[in-house]
Scaffold this motif. Structure first.
Motif, PDB file in Angstrom:
ATOM      1  N   UNK A 253       0.828  -1.210   0.000  1.00 25.16           N
ATOM      2  CA  UNK A 253       0.000   0.000   0.000  1.00 25.16           C
ATOM      3  C   UNK A 253       0.865   1.264   0.000  1.00 25.16           C
ATOM      4  N   UNK A 254       1.961   1.244   0.778  1.00 29.77           N
ATOM      5  CA  UNK A 254       2.852   2.397   0.826  1.00 29.77           C
ATOM      6  C   UNK A 254       3.531   2.625  -0.519  1.00 29.77           C
ATOM      7  N   UNK A 255       3.913   1.522  -1.166  1.00 27.00           N
ATOM      8  CA  UNK A 255       4.567   1.624  -2.474  1.00 27.00           C
ATOM      9  C   UNK A 255       3.598   2.207  -3.512  1.00 27.00           C
ATOM     10  N   UNK A 256       2.362   1.723  -3.498  1.00 23.57           N
ATOM     11  CA  UNK A 256       1.364   2.223  -4.442  1.00 23.57           C
ATOM     12  C   UNK A 256       1.089   3.704  -4.188  1.00 23.57           C
ATOM     13  N   UNK A 257       0.936   4.066  -2.910  1.00 23.39           N
ATOM     14  CA  UNK A 257       0.664   5.464  -2.565  1.00 23.39           C
ATOM     15  C   UNK A 257       1.818   6.371  -2.995  1.00 23.39           C
ATOM     16  N   UNK A 280       6.986   4.789 -10.962  1.00 21.06           N
ATOM     17  CA  UNK A 280       7.269   6.056 -10.289  1.00 21.06           C
ATOM     18  C   UNK A 280       7.647   5.849  -8.821  1.00 21.06           C
ATOM     19  N   UNK A 281       7.570   4.626  -8.344  1.00 20.64           N
ATOM     20  CA  UNK A 281       8.004   4.333  -6.974  1.00 20.64           C
ATOM     21  C   UNK A 281       9.448   3.853  -6.920  1.00 20.64           C
ATOM     22  N   UNK A 282      10.147   3.827  -8.057  1.00 22.92           N
ATOM     23  CA  UNK A 282      11.491   3.238  -8.115  1.00 22.92           C
ATOM     24  C   UNK A 282      12.532   4.028  -7.330  1.00 22.92           C
ATOM     25  N   UNK A 283      12.266   5.311  -7.061  1.00 20.06           N
ATOM     26  CA  UNK A 283      13.228   6.090  -6.285  1.00 20.06           C
ATOM     27  C   UNK A 283      13.328   5.616  -4.838  1.00 20.06           C
ATOM     28  N   UNK A 290       8.455  -3.684  -6.831  1.00 22.60           N
ATOM     29  CA  UNK A 290       7.586  -3.019  -7.809  1.00 22.60           C
ATOM     30  C   UNK A 290       7.032  -4.019  -8.806  1.00 22.60           C
ATOM     31  N   UNK A 291       7.898  -4.891  -9.297  1.00 20.55           N
ATOM     32  CA  UNK A 291       7.438  -5.878 -10.280  1.00 20.55           C
ATOM     33  C   UNK A 291       6.486  -6.899  -9.664  1.00 20.55           C
ATOM     34  N   UNK A 292       6.716  -7.253  -8.392  1.00 22.06           N
ATOM     35  CA  UNK A 292       5.782  -8.154  -7.726  1.00 22.06           C
ATOM     36  C   UNK A 292       4.415  -7.492  -7.547  1.00 22.06           C
ATOM     37  N   UNK A 293       4.424  -6.211  -7.196  1.00 25.10           N
ATOM     38  CA  UNK A 293       3.153  -5.496  -7.058  1.00 25.10           C
ATOM     39  C   UNK A 293       2.451  -5.387  -8.404  1.00 25.10           C
TER      40      UNK A 293
END
Length: 722
Positions: A253-257, A280-283, A290-293
């Motif tokens: 959820x934090x990664x998506x947000x 856009x969460x790669x930073x 990210x790929x798992x999400x």
């Protein structure tokens, strides 16, 4: 433990399960194998546990609707609402179970602790079904508390058990693991089959506290849940126990947000375009996460249309059971309980699974047709829609035996001629009865009586052997009446009595008595039920009883006789006239005011065949598909996502039932049409879905390095249409 980000070592640990163990459980331990196979012996305990747990759940649920109707005395709509609310809650709570398993206790301990909650809920539910325990309010409170704990228990362990069983297999034994899901589903349906057949018998055929034994029907599932818990604990030493991996869902959820906010923040800046919004969460987050999400969100997006299937499927325990109460359930002397018909679904599943696995699917493959999981699931949707179309046809036939409902300024009337001669009946301003009505002649259909307003005082002209008598009776709109005509002191007389307006509920029959004798009579029927009827054509209230052949004891001041009423059938309403026969003995004349259920319950078989075949193609395929598409760290979460589709399906039933009150057959047609429309949407979505192997994705991740500018290099998975 906290999940590490951005290292190859962490990726390997997450894939192989080599994290440091928590709570003393080693994830490296291998279960002994079944002799000569690659199947771990530990899965035997998991399968037996699932069998007992499903017996417990489906056994309790099979009698739940009738428990609401008969024990708590709720109406059909409220019973259906609470039934589906409970079913929905059972499939919302898997999210809680998945969170507990993945972030705190692990699957093994989660199953044990929530199974204890499950057992407590069953015990409370059983106690709440004992009539002598408190009043109605206490029964409702205990029942709702028990159901809430059962929902938490069954839902909490649901995503863990299937995933825990899959965890027992080594990664190279994917084929055996795939077969395990079929065996797992067989265990589910074997437990469901036996319980849905047995618990209605315990409810209806075993009598306790003067009625149906709901306490026993709920108590036996409670005992099976205890056995399920004991069996699961007994296999503890053989399990491969993967420890919890940290708060994965929170991190997701934090990664998506972060991806969303970062994308909005940099919307106007000249930054190189990224191929996926999650990039856009790669930073801040690792490329692997990210790929798992991406994998999880793609599957969850594909799940959006699926609740519609479950909206239809779960009505077997509510609307289809209520439909069965309006049908003839006599199989040549063996009478089925209405809730017993639910056993057809697990029985057919047990038959269909080997037929599909060993016959249908190989035959389709021989025809060189690529019958992918998406196509299987879409076919299952079509079959479920056809099942509801069949249910609608059955309901239309059932309605032919129901009493029509009079509209405003309208009533229905029939004539019971208890005089010795034929009579002509004329009603003020209306010509309803063209032929003379013979003495003790079975009345024809009810005639429609039109009124000038909500009520009207009408004149009834009776003519017999040249003499004419007129009587006035007040008639209410939207009512059903019988006009009793008899002779008093040599002259015609009449009573207007109100009849039952709808079929007796729950498949029961209703009977009332008219006393045509010149002395009071006591009638003993059923379980020593005594009905007192005054003399001179007085009428008793209706008594509802189970269908059967009845001999009643009829006692007057002078004598006591036994009267054979014959078969009083499912859903019928009868009027029994007790009179003197020509031989100066007491006799009985029986009329059927409302027709018995003449549509046999076997006509439900086609709809059960269709929906069971649809379940095999939809549910088993979806269960294995959701497991195969899940990263190893999120399998329980994605399993919970799959189960959430069932929860939302029950919510759809509540919305449709409350927002669009339709006749039952029309509601069935509406659900069928909605599912056909959703099937088209799902098929289009599935056409563009690209299958991803989580293992291949992780291996490719290890070979790639994050570019220094922070942009993600996209991984192009194997493009296989599903």
């Amino acid at each position: 433990m906290a999940r590490e980000k951005g290292t190859k070592e962490t990726a390997k640990k997450n894939q192989t399960g080599d994290d440091p163990p928590k709570g003393g459980f080693s994830s490296q331990k291998k279960s002994p194998k079944v002799c000569g196979t690659n199947y771990p012996l530990s899965i035997a305990f998991i399968v037996v546990n699932e069998f007992c747990e499903r017996f417990s759940y489906y056994g309790m649920k099979a009698v739940l609707t009738l428990y609401f109707l008969n024990f708590l005395h709720w109406d059909e709509n409220l019973s259906t609402t609470i039934y589906h609310a409970f079913s929905g809650l059972c499939y919302f709570t898997p999210v809680i179970g998945a969170l507990i398993a993945d972030t705190w206790l692990g699957k093994f301990k989660t199953i044990i602790y929530l199974s204890i909650v499950y057992v407590i809920g069953h015990v409370i539910k059983s106690v709440g079904a004992i009539p002598t325990v408190g009043n109605q309010v206490v029964h409702v409170i205990l029942s709702m508390l028990g159901l809430a704990l059962i929902a938490l228990g069954t839902g909490g362990i649901k995503p863990c058990v299937a995933a825990f069983g899959g965890d027992q297999f080594e990664e190279e034994h994917a084929q055996e693991r795939s077969k395990f899901f079929s065996v797992f589903y067989l265990a589910i349906n074997a437990g469901s089959l036996i319980s849905t057949f047995v618990t209605p018998v315990l409810r209806g055929d075993v009598k306790c506290f003067g009625g149906d034994c709901y306490a026993l029907a709920f108590g036996v599932p409670a005992a099976l849940m205890v056995i399920a818990l004991v069996v699961f604990i007994a296999g503890s030493g053989m399990y491969k126990k993967t420890p919890p991996r940290g708060n994965i869902l929170l991190e997701v959820c934090q990664c998506i947000a972060f991806a969303i906010t970062n994308r909005l923040k940099n919307h106007s800046k000249q930054i190189p375009k990224r191929e996926h919004w999650l990039d856009w969460a790669s930073e801040k987050y690792s490329k692997q996460l990210i790929n798992e999400i991406k994998m999880v969100t793609r599957v969850l997006f594909l799940f959006i249309p699926l609740p519609m299937f479950w909206a239809l499927f779960d009505q077997q325990g509510s609307r289809w059971t209520l439909q069965a109460t309006k049908m003839n359930a006599d199989f040549g002397g063996i009478v089925f309980q209405p809730d017993q018909m639910q056993f057809l679904n697990p029985l057919l599943i047990l038959i269909f699974i080997p037929i599909f696995d060993l016959g249908v699917y190989p035959l389709i493959n021989m025809c060189r047709f690529n019958f992918t999981p998406i196509r299987k699931m879409a076919t299952g949707m079509i079959l479920a829609g056809l099942a509801f179309a069949a249910a609608a046809i059955v309901d239309i036939k059932i309605n032919e035996t129901t009493m029509p409902s009079p509209v405003p300024k309208e009533s229905f009337i029939q004539v019971l001629n208890l005089a010795n001669d034929s009579i002509h009946v004329k009603i003020q301003g209306q010509d309803l009865f063209h032929q003379p009505i013979g003495a003790f002649q079975d009345p024809a259909e009810y005639s429609k009586l039109m009124l000038n307003g909500a009520q009207q005082n009408l004149g009834f002209e009776l003519q017999s052997q040249g003499s004419v008598s007129t009587f006035y009776h007040t008639v209410q709109e939207k009512s059903v009446y019988s006009l009793i005509v008899y002779k008093s002191e040599g002259n015609l007389s009449s009573h207007l009595i109100a009849d039952m307006e709808t079929k007796p509920a729950k498949g029961l029959m209703a009977v009332r008595f008219i006393n045509a004798l010149d002395q009071d009579v006591n009638v003993t029927i059923g379980r020593e039920q005594i009905i007192s009827v005054n003399k001179n054509y007085s009428v008793s209230d209706y008594t509802t009883l189970e269908r059967g052949k009845y001999n009643v004891q009829c006692k007057t001041e002078a004598k006591e006789v036994t009267l054979d009423l014959g078969l009083l059938d499912f859903g019928a309403s009868y009027t029994i006239v007790i009179n003197n026969t020509s031989a100066n003995t007491i006799g009985a004349w029986k009329t059927e005011d409302i027709m018995a259920n003449n549509v046999h319950i076997a006509w439900q078989l086609p709809q059960y065949l269709l929906i069971s075949a649809g379940e095999v193609m939809f549910s088993i395929t979806g269960l294995a598909f959701s497991y195969s598409q899940a990263p190893v760290s999120m399998k329980s979460v994605l399993q919970a996502g799959w189960l959430l589709t069932v929860a939302f399906g029950n919510v759809i039933v509540l919305i449709v039932a409350q927002a669009a009150p339709l006749e039952q057959w029309a509601e069935f047609v509406l659900f069928a049409c909605l599912l056909f429309a959703v099937c088209i949407i799902f098929s289009v979505m599935g056409y563009f879905y690209i299958s991803v192997d989580p293992e291949d994705l992780t291996e490719k991740e290890e070979e790639k390095e994050m570019p220094s500018n922070g942009n993600v290099i996209s991984l192009v998975p194997q493009k296989t249409k599903l």
